[in-house]
Design a protein around this motif. Sequence first.
Motif, PDB file in Angstrom:
ATOM      1  N   ARG A   1       7.843   5.789  -1.720  1.00  0.00           N
ATOM      2  CA  ARG A   1       7.528   5.834  -3.145  1.00  0.00           C
ATOM      3  C   ARG A   1       7.002   4.510  -3.687  1.00  0.00           C
ATOM      4  O   ARG A   1       6.685   4.417  -4.870  1.00  0.00           O
ATOM      5  CB  ARG A   1       8.760   6.261  -3.953  1.00  0.00           C
ATOM      6  N   SER A   2       6.908   3.490  -2.869  1.00  0.00           N
ATOM      7  CA  SER A   2       6.390   2.204  -3.330  1.00  0.00           C
ATOM      8  C   SER A   2       4.896   2.304  -3.612  1.00  0.00           C
ATOM      9  O   SER A   2       4.102   2.634  -2.725  1.00  0.00           O
ATOM     10  CB  SER A   2       6.635   1.122  -2.269  1.00  0.00           C
ATOM     11  N   SER A   3       4.508   2.014  -4.846  1.00  0.00           N
ATOM     12  CA  SER A   3       3.085   2.042  -5.196  1.00  0.00           C
ATOM     13  C   SER A   3       2.296   1.025  -4.385  1.00  0.00           C
ATOM     14  O   SER A   3       1.163   1.280  -3.965  1.00  0.00           O
ATOM     15  CB  SER A   3       2.902   1.762  -6.685  1.00  0.00           C
ATOM     16  N   ALA A   4       2.888  -0.143  -4.174  1.00  0.00           N
ATOM     17  CA  ALA A   4       2.196  -1.202  -3.437  1.00  0.00           C
ATOM     18  C   ALA A   4       1.973  -0.789  -1.988  1.00  0.00           C
ATOM     19  O   ALA A   4       0.894  -1.006  -1.417  1.00  0.00           O
ATOM     20  CB  ALA A   4       2.980  -2.503  -3.519  1.00  0.00           C
ATOM     21  N   ALA A   5       2.980  -0.202  -1.356  1.00  0.00           N
ATOM     22  CA  ALA A   5       2.815   0.277   0.018  1.00  0.00           C
ATOM     23  C   ALA A   5       1.822   1.436   0.081  1.00  0.00           C
ATOM     24  O   ALA A   5       1.039   1.546   1.039  1.00  0.00           O
ATOM     25  CB  ALA A   5       4.165   0.699   0.586  1.00  0.00           C
ATOM     26  N   TYR A   6       1.841   2.287  -0.920  1.00  0.00           N
ATOM     27  CA  TYR A   6       0.917   3.426  -1.025  1.00  0.00           C
ATOM     28  C   TYR A   6      -0.527   2.912  -1.003  1.00  0.00           C
ATOM     29  O   TYR A   6      -1.388   3.476  -0.319  1.00  0.00           O
ATOM     30  CB  TYR A   6       1.241   4.151  -2.321  1.00  0.00           C
ATOM     31  N   ARG A   7      -0.807   1.818  -1.738  1.00  0.00           N
ATOM     32  CA  ARG A   7      -2.163   1.240  -1.748  1.00  0.00           C
ATOM     33  C   ARG A   7      -2.621   0.883  -0.336  1.00  0.00           C
ATOM     34  O   ARG A   7      -3.755   1.161   0.056  1.00  0.00           O
ATOM     35  CB  ARG A   7      -2.183  -0.046  -2.581  1.00  0.00           C
ATOM     36  N   VAL A   8      -1.738   0.244   0.400  1.00  0.00           N
ATOM     37  CA  VAL A   8      -2.101  -0.215   1.736  1.00  0.00           C
ATOM     38  C   VAL A   8      -2.279   0.971   2.682  1.00  0.00           C
ATOM     39  O   VAL A   8      -3.194   0.976   3.521  1.00  0.00           O
ATOM     40  CB  VAL A   8      -1.051  -1.200   2.276  1.00  0.00           C
ATOM     41  N   ARG A   9      -1.448   1.990   2.555  1.00  0.00           N
ATOM     42  CA  ARG A   9      -1.610   3.179   3.394  1.00  0.00           C
ATOM     43  C   ARG A   9      -2.984   3.810   3.166  1.00  0.00           C
ATOM     44  O   ARG A   9      -3.660   4.229   4.108  1.00  0.00           O
ATOM     45  CB  ARG A   9      -0.501   4.204   3.102  1.00  0.00           C
ATOM     46  N   ILE A  10      -3.412   3.869   1.908  1.00  0.00           N
ATOM     47  CA  ILE A  10      -4.734   4.418   1.603  1.00  0.00           C
ATOM     48  C   ILE A  10      -5.814   3.582   2.286  1.00  0.00           C
ATOM     49  O   ILE A  10      -6.727   4.115   2.924  1.00  0.00           O
ATOM     50  CB  ILE A  10      -4.976   4.464   0.082  1.00  0.00           C
TER      51      ILE A  10
ATOM     52  N   ILE B   1      -3.053  -7.972   1.812  1.00  0.00           N
ATOM     53  CA  ILE B   1      -3.155  -7.179   3.036  1.00  0.00           C
ATOM     54  C   ILE B   1      -4.496  -6.449   3.080  1.00  0.00           C
ATOM     55  O   ILE B   1      -5.194  -6.458   4.107  1.00  0.00           O
ATOM     56  CB  ILE B   1      -1.987  -6.172   3.123  1.00  0.00           C
ATOM     57  N   ILE B   2      -4.872  -5.823   1.967  1.00  0.00           N
ATOM     58  CA  ILE B   2      -6.118  -5.061   1.950  1.00  0.00           C
ATOM     59  C   ILE B   2      -7.324  -5.987   2.115  1.00  0.00           C
ATOM     60  O   ILE B   2      -8.283  -5.660   2.824  1.00  0.00           O
ATOM     61  CB  ILE B   2      -6.218  -4.219   0.664  1.00  0.00           C
ATOM     62  N   GLU B   3      -7.280  -7.170   1.499  1.00  0.00           N
ATOM     63  CA  GLU B   3      -8.366  -8.133   1.687  1.00  0.00           C
ATOM     64  C   GLU B   3      -8.427  -8.588   3.149  1.00  0.00           C
ATOM     65  O   GLU B   3      -9.517  -8.785   3.700  1.00  0.00           O
ATOM     66  CB  GLU B   3      -8.168  -9.334   0.761  1.00  0.00           C
ATOM     67  N   TYR B   4      -7.281  -8.745   3.784  1.00  0.00           N
ATOM     68  CA  TYR B   4      -7.248  -9.108   5.202  1.00  0.00           C
ATOM     69  C   TYR B   4      -7.904  -8.011   6.042  1.00  0.00           C
ATOM     70  O   TYR B   4      -8.725  -8.286   6.926  1.00  0.00           O
ATOM     71  CB  TYR B   4      -5.803  -9.329   5.647  1.00  0.00           C
TER      72      TYR B   4
ATOM     73  N   GLU C   1     -11.610  -8.151   5.702  1.00  0.00           N
ATOM     74  CA  GLU C   1     -12.251  -9.249   6.423  1.00  0.00           C
ATOM     75  C   GLU C   1     -12.230  -9.061   7.935  1.00  0.00           C
ATOM     76  O   GLU C   1     -13.101  -9.573   8.644  1.00  0.00           O
ATOM     77  CB  GLU C   1     -11.578 -10.569   6.058  1.00  0.00           C
ATOM     78  N   THR C   2     -11.246  -8.339   8.430  1.00  0.00           N
ATOM     79  CA  THR C   2     -11.097  -8.198   9.886  1.00  0.00           C
ATOM     80  C   THR C   2     -11.617  -6.868  10.428  1.00  0.00           C
ATOM     81  O   THR C   2     -11.775  -6.726  11.636  1.00  0.00           O
ATOM     82  CB  THR C   2      -9.623  -8.355  10.295  1.00  0.00           C
ATOM     83  N   HIS C   3     -11.858  -5.906   9.548  1.00  0.00           N
ATOM     84  CA  HIS C   3     -12.355  -4.592   9.968  1.00  0.00           C
ATOM     85  C   HIS C   3     -13.456  -4.181   8.991  1.00  0.00           C
ATOM     86  O   HIS C   3     -13.195  -3.561   7.959  1.00  0.00           O
ATOM     87  CB  HIS C   3     -11.228  -3.555   9.982  1.00  0.00           C
ATOM     88  N   ALA C   4     -14.669  -4.530   9.348  1.00  0.00           N
ATOM     89  CA  ALA C   4     -15.793  -4.390   8.416  1.00  0.00           C
ATOM     90  C   ALA C   4     -16.181  -2.940   8.149  1.00  0.00           C
ATOM     91  O   ALA C   4     -16.758  -2.634   7.103  1.00  0.00           O
ATOM     92  CB  ALA C   4     -17.000  -5.153   8.950  1.00  0.00           C
ATOM     93  N   ALA C   5     -15.863  -2.045   9.070  1.00  0.00           N
ATOM     94  CA  ALA C   5     -16.243  -0.646   8.888  1.00  0.00           C
ATOM     95  C   ALA C   5     -15.561  -0.067   7.652  1.00  0.00           C
ATOM     96  O   ALA C   5     -14.399  -0.391   7.348  1.00  0.00           O
ATOM     97  CB  ALA C   5     -15.872   0.167  10.122  1.00  0.00           C
ATOM     98  N   THR C   6     -16.278   0.785   6.937  1.00  0.00           N
ATOM     99  CA  THR C   6     -15.811   1.400   5.695  1.00  0.00           C
ATOM    100  C   THR C   6     -15.358   0.321   4.719  1.00  0.00           C
ATOM    101  O   THR C   6     -14.167   0.180   4.418  1.00  0.00           O
ATOM    102  CB  THR C   6     -14.656   2.401   5.951  1.00  0.00           C
ATOM    103  N   PRO C   7     -16.286  -0.461   4.197  1.00  0.00           N
ATOM    104  CA  PRO C   7     -15.925  -1.535   3.267  1.00  0.00           C
ATOM    105  C   PRO C   7     -15.288  -1.004   1.986  1.00  0.00           C
ATOM    106  O   PRO C   7     -15.694   0.044   1.465  1.00  0.00           O
ATOM    107  CB  PRO C   7     -17.262  -2.222   2.979  1.00  0.00           C
ATOM    108  N   LEU C   8     -14.310  -1.723   1.499  1.00  0.00           N
ATOM    109  CA  LEU C   8     -13.611  -1.358   0.268  1.00  0.00           C
ATOM    110  C   LEU C   8     -13.996  -2.262  -0.891  1.00  0.00           C
ATOM    111  O   LEU C   8     -13.465  -2.117  -1.990  1.00  0.00           O
ATOM    112  CB  LEU C   8     -12.097  -1.417   0.503  1.00  0.00           C
TER     113      LEU C   8
END
Length: 214
Positions: free
Chosen positions: A8-17, A70-73, A76-83
Amino acid sequence: MKLYTYFRSSAAYRVRIALNLKGLAYDAAPVHLLRNGGEQLSDAYRAVNPAMLVPALEDDGNVIGQSLAIIEYLEETHAATPLLPSDALGRARVRALALTVAADTHPLGNLRVLKYLTGQLGVTEEVKLGWQQHWLRTGMAALEALLANDARTGRFSHGDTPTLADCCLVPQVFGAQRFGVDMSPYPTVMRIHAACAELPAFQQAHPSQQPDAE
């Protein structure tokens, strides 16, 4: 990669997405924020993340905290499907939309803030709920204005592909709905939310789909 998460963590939910959008496999390591007084406060988890918050991402022996970092990392490390967009102004806008949620709104309803309200300050559950709803509505109103009044808003928050902004928008809507906020004043937010909900990356990141879901 290992993601220390709570369903239920919103912050963790962001990273999972973000992980799902980029097609990155990871092992979920649930950290229950309520059980046993909060597993995030245990010595074992403190050794992983001294901030005692979720999420935390472990990659190749290194641990990164804070969802946006985490998402910025990952960006930077996985260029495919840029966010993030390719242009500087676009990146600034997407980051500003994300921070409207992650910095201006979400922290005011964080579990440790709510526990302080009822514990140290002694407010009632009714007053606590009013606090949550007030700041959720305030944040949603800001997000709606930013999205509805900008031609760069497309099917998603910025154009027609999901970005970091959408990784933040969707969990925030989940939280607002969970706490009974009327979402009808935010039609642009809800239109984008509906578009995101059609994508498997968002569906698979939903709290109900997590191994620790209750």
